[in-house]
Enzyme design. Sequence first.
Site: not given
Length: 379
Positions: A236, A194, A275, A257, A152, A130, A246, A261, A254, A250
């Site tokens: 960040k 980035e 990427h 992105h 994340k 957990r 997010e 993406h 992106n 946040r």
Amino acid sequence: MSTGREPTFEVVPVALGSGRSYDVLIGPGLLGRAPELIEARIGSTRCAIVTDSNVAARHLAPLEGGLKQKGRYLGTHILPPGEATKSFTALADLCERLLRMGLERGDLVVALGGGVIGDLAGFAASIVRRGVRLVQMPTTLLAQVDSSVGGKTGINSPQGKNLLGTFHQPSLVLADIEALATLPLREFRSGYVEAAKYGLIADAAFFAWLERNRAAVSAQDGVALAHTIATSVKGKAEIVARDEKETGDRMLLNLGHTFGHALEAWAGYSDRLLHGEAVAIGICLAFGLSQELGLISAHDVARVEAHFAGAGLPTRIADIPGAGPQPAELLEIMGQDKKVRDGRPTLILVRGIGNAFITRDVASAMVQDFLSRRIEGRT
Ligand SMILES: NC(=O)c1ccc[n+]([C@@H]2O[C@H](COP(=O)([O-])OP(=O)(O)OC[C@H]3O[C@@H](n4cnc5c(N)ncnc54)[C@H](O)[C@@H]3O)[C@@H](O)[C@H]2O)c1
Ligand SMILES: [Zn+2]
């Protein structure tokens, strides 16, 4: 912070609520000092290492040796490198392996590697028993400036990338800049995008600094590299502190992105387009669209394109090797993106370098027309 003998490192705090704040340490030689730093900052805990075979071959020995010496070593799980490792099967194997190592509630998972290892090991750490504590030791530039910070975690599924995951903040991040010396050049450049992104989102002075110092950063000059990573992490951390889960700000992260993406998915997440390369093109598209909407000058767009091109990065869809995508294909993929709601894309646009904002006001038809012209090379 330094004893005089040890090389110094920068400390960037990530301020979150209810005991979840942590520090990101950035500097040379941190992997070798990891056992001592973990003990000083977290306590005398046992550690299970998760890594991939590329990283294990180059950077595992000093970490493993140091932990064994202190009697804090539980074991190492070595995965195959690559995005395919972010799978349910790999997650299940990893969780069972951690339990077989005897990992208990008070022990630590150490993620030694790029974003793939950080995302997978972070996910496992958040569910085994957990939830156990996690130390991120990012070894790619992308992971040092982006994925190791912010909590994340995730894996991919046949339905898409990163659709399964949790928020699980690390207890400590050790970004050893010397680990980047073994990174392939293309991976380094991809991660650089980035870093530059933080300047373009909210820090014009940082972008101007990168314009002046890109050569030193590319040559991995220690001072320039540490400054780049620390400034990115601060950028960040500020955004994550405002919007950990997010629901708003946040999404600024992106920038580039939504388009990026779609291009990555179209290229099949292959070596054809990494990427960061996809994001470089995506950022140039976001700047180009902002210019068409009258939000930003041609001069600023040219600065960004020149910066990425000068770093050896692609800036246009036509720069992707092989036959290009059809506009409809890209829009179809963008429609499946989790950032698209009610058929309207959530776009991050700019009012200037260092002044990005979130909008859902641009109609899909306008985006489609813009992309069609860009793909056909008409504008
Ligand atoms: N959690 C987040 O907030 C977040 C943010 C951005 C990206 N990501 C995820 O990060 C992943 C991409 O991360 P990445 O670009 O670090 O890729 P990666 O982890 O696949 O690493 C890239 C390649 O470099 C190798 N490598 C790593 N460190 C090395 C070193 N020091 N020397 C030599 N080789 C080394 C790896 O084995 C791999 O082959 C994606 O899955 C993406 O979804 C997550
Ligand atoms: Zn990214």
